[in-house]
Write an enzyme that holds these catalytic residues in place. Structure first.
Site, short mmCIF file in Angstrom:
data_model
loop_
_atom_site.label_atom_id
_atom_site.label_comp_id
_atom_site.label_asym_id
_atom_site.label_seq_id
_atom_site.Cartn_x
_atom_site.Cartn_y
_atom_site.Cartn_z
N HIS A 102 0.80 -1.23 0.19
CA HIS A 102 0.06 0.12 -0.07
C HIS A 102 0.74 1.31 0.08
CE1 HIS A 102 0.44 -0.39 4.70
NE2 HIS A 102 0.50 1.13 4.41
N ASP A 132 0.23 -7.79 1.57
CA ASP A 132 0.74 -6.29 1.68
C ASP A 132 2.17 -5.92 1.59
OD1 ASP A 132 0.30 -3.51 1.64
OD2 ASP A 132 -0.09 -3.46 3.75
N GLY A 203 3.23 6.35 8.22
CA GLY A 203 4.60 6.65 7.71
C GLY A 203 5.60 5.43 8.38
N ASN A 204 4.91 4.68 9.11
CA ASN A 204 5.92 3.61 9.81
C ASN A 204 5.81 2.23 8.83
OD1 ASN A 204 5.62 4.65 12.86
ND2 ASN A 204 7.35 3.56 12.43
N SER A 205 4.43 2.50 7.97
CA SER A 205 4.03 1.49 7.06
C SER A 205 5.23 0.91 6.15
CB SER A 205 3.13 1.72 6.17
OG SER A 205 1.78 1.98 6.77
N LEU A 224 -4.68 -0.88 14.65
CA LEU A 224 -5.93 -0.67 15.07
C LEU A 224 -6.14 0.56 15.84
CD1 LEU A 224 -7.33 -4.11 15.99
CD2 LEU A 224 -7.68 -2.97 13.86
N GLY A 262 -6.52 -28.41 -2.34
CA GLY A 262 -7.79 -28.87 -2.81
C GLY A 262 -9.14 -28.65 -1.68
#
Length: 441
Positions: A102, A132, A203-205, A224, A262
């Site tokens: 992201h 992600d 910004g830590n992402s 969260l 499966g």
């Protein structure tokens, strides 16, 4: 970090702190070495984790994503910053940076800022929406890299450090603990998160989650929040166990190919638990088993509830997908399941991913990342695979499919025929009693 035993040490942390001058007097010239429950730098007379962490910090970078502007003049059409985040260099020789999908999504150009002030253009190696994660590459000399360790060795209560570039600040280090492991429940995505209370903000992402020795154990990906959008002490990181598999796949083949068994799975919830007469609300329900598959050979049946996989508790279908999805074809996977209230065990063999656009099981159709079955109100989507075409289009579990390209679909055979092949499909679904149009590219 060494575990402490107060009886063995005979000192509480407070008492140890009071004893610092005495320790310093006998080892004034000593370098930073672990003594007792917290590393102590005798030269400076302070407790500190700096020695291990400082080796990792130069390998934490700021990632800026530039996208297409829609300005009225030609000059406004140059790429401009549309998002930013953090990243971790895990291969200094090749200039490999891992970050979040992201962070780079929608970008045309990418730059990487180093702690020494240098900035470089980077190219996108590949992305994986289901976890992600994204991989960038840039050419530079004198790079540092972060050592990666096995996240399976983590324990709740271990110290954890988040590093990144939050809220427009320069590189920032925060400390917390591992609050939980194997976290999922935010959908049917590939989920097996590390939870921490180390402060993580916008910004830590994409930045690393480190252990107390400065080694990478995960990549920070989400939080969260109680509504304000800031840090409330609950953050999640993709564990290194999943991270390194995804990075290797993206570097070698450009995409992530996930194995299968499966077994078509949905998530157990309170309502379904009552229907099954169970006293649990966590697990993955076997919705269907493909004929001739590994799951069929292992004896799994529709209605079985998988509660453990590889000795890990199963929260939902995403937990199983996280384990199967990073296993090489031929891997033996042990599962524990409930059938009619009795516990059973099975060994599944991971199979190579199939190329069929539509998979038809017993009472189930899987196509383009959606899984549907016949419910009381018609054809109902019961699971959406993270990172799939269906997930990207906004389809949700619980949607009732009425039309595909304006053609009514009243049963699974009709749905399978309508979704087979390539090309765009327009689905008309009912969601919460309201009509919604979903475009599957």
């Amino acid at each position: 970090m060494p575990r402490s035993n107060n009886r063995a040490h005979g000192l509480s942390i407070l008492a140890l702190a009071m004893a610092v001058p005495l320790l310093g007097a006998t080892a004034a010239a000593a370098q930073s070495t672990p003594q007792g429950p917290i590393p102590y730098d005798a030269r400076r007379g302070v407790f500190s984790f700096a020695e291990g962490l400082e080796q990792a910090l130069p390998a934490v970078v700021q990632v800026t994503t530039l996208g297409q502007s829609e300005g009225p003049s030609s000059g406004d059409n140059e790429p401009r910053p549309i998002s930013s985040g953090s990243g971790a260099i895990i291969d200094a020789r090749e200039g490999i940076v891992v970050t979040n999908n992201h962070v780079v999504e929608g970008g045309r150009k990418f730059t990487v800022d180093l702690t020494d002030g240098r900035i470089f253009d980077a190219v996108l190696v590949g992305t994986d929406k289901a976890t992600d994660l994204a991989v960038l590459k840039f050419d530079a000399s004198g790079l540092s890299e972060i050592e990666v360790v096995d996240s399976d060795q983590l324990r709740t209560g271990d110290l954890a450090f988040a590093v990144g570039y939050p809220l427009g600040l320069d590189q920032t280090l925060t400390m917390g603990v591992i609050s939980g492991l194997g976290r999922s429940g935010m959908g049917d995505r590939i989920e097996d998160y590390i939870q921490t209370d180390a402060a993580v903000n916008s910004g830590n992402s994409g930045g690393p989650l480190l252990d107390s020795r400065g080694r990478l154990i995960g990549i920070n990906t989400s939080i969260l929040s109680g509504g304000g959008g800031g840090n409330d002490g609950i953050a999640f990181a993709v564990p290194s166990r999943i991270l390194m598999y995804v990075v290797d796949q993206l570097r070698t083949v450009g995409e992530v190919k996930r194995g299968s068994t499966g077994a078509i799975l949905g998530s157990l919830n309170a309502e379904r638990s009552r229907d099954f007469g169970l006293g649990i609300v966590r697990g993955a329900v076997v919705e269907s088993v493909a004929p001739g598959s590994s799951a069929e050979a292992a004896g799994l049946q529709r209605g079985d509830v998988v509660t453990r996989i590889q000795n890990r508790p199963v929260s939902n279908a995403g937990t199983v997908a996280a384990t199967i999805g990073i296993a090489q074809p031929g891997t033996q996977v042990q599962v524990v399941y409930l059938r009619d209230g009795r516990e059973g065990r099975a060994t599944l063999t991971v199979e190579a991913p199939g190329d069929r656009a539509v998979v038809i099981g017993s009472g189930v159709v899987v196509a383009r990342g959606l899984s549907a079955r016949v419910g009381a109100d018609g054809l109902q989507v019961f699971a959406v695979e993270g990172g799939s075409v269906a997930a990207g289009a906004g389809l949700q579990a619980g949607d009732l499919i009425r039309l595909v390209d304006d053609t009514p679909v009243g049963d699974l055979d009709a749905l399978a025929r309508a979704l087979d092949g390539s090309g765009q499909r327009i689905l008309s679904v009912m969601r919460g009693g309201e009509p919604v149009e979903v475009i599957l590219p």
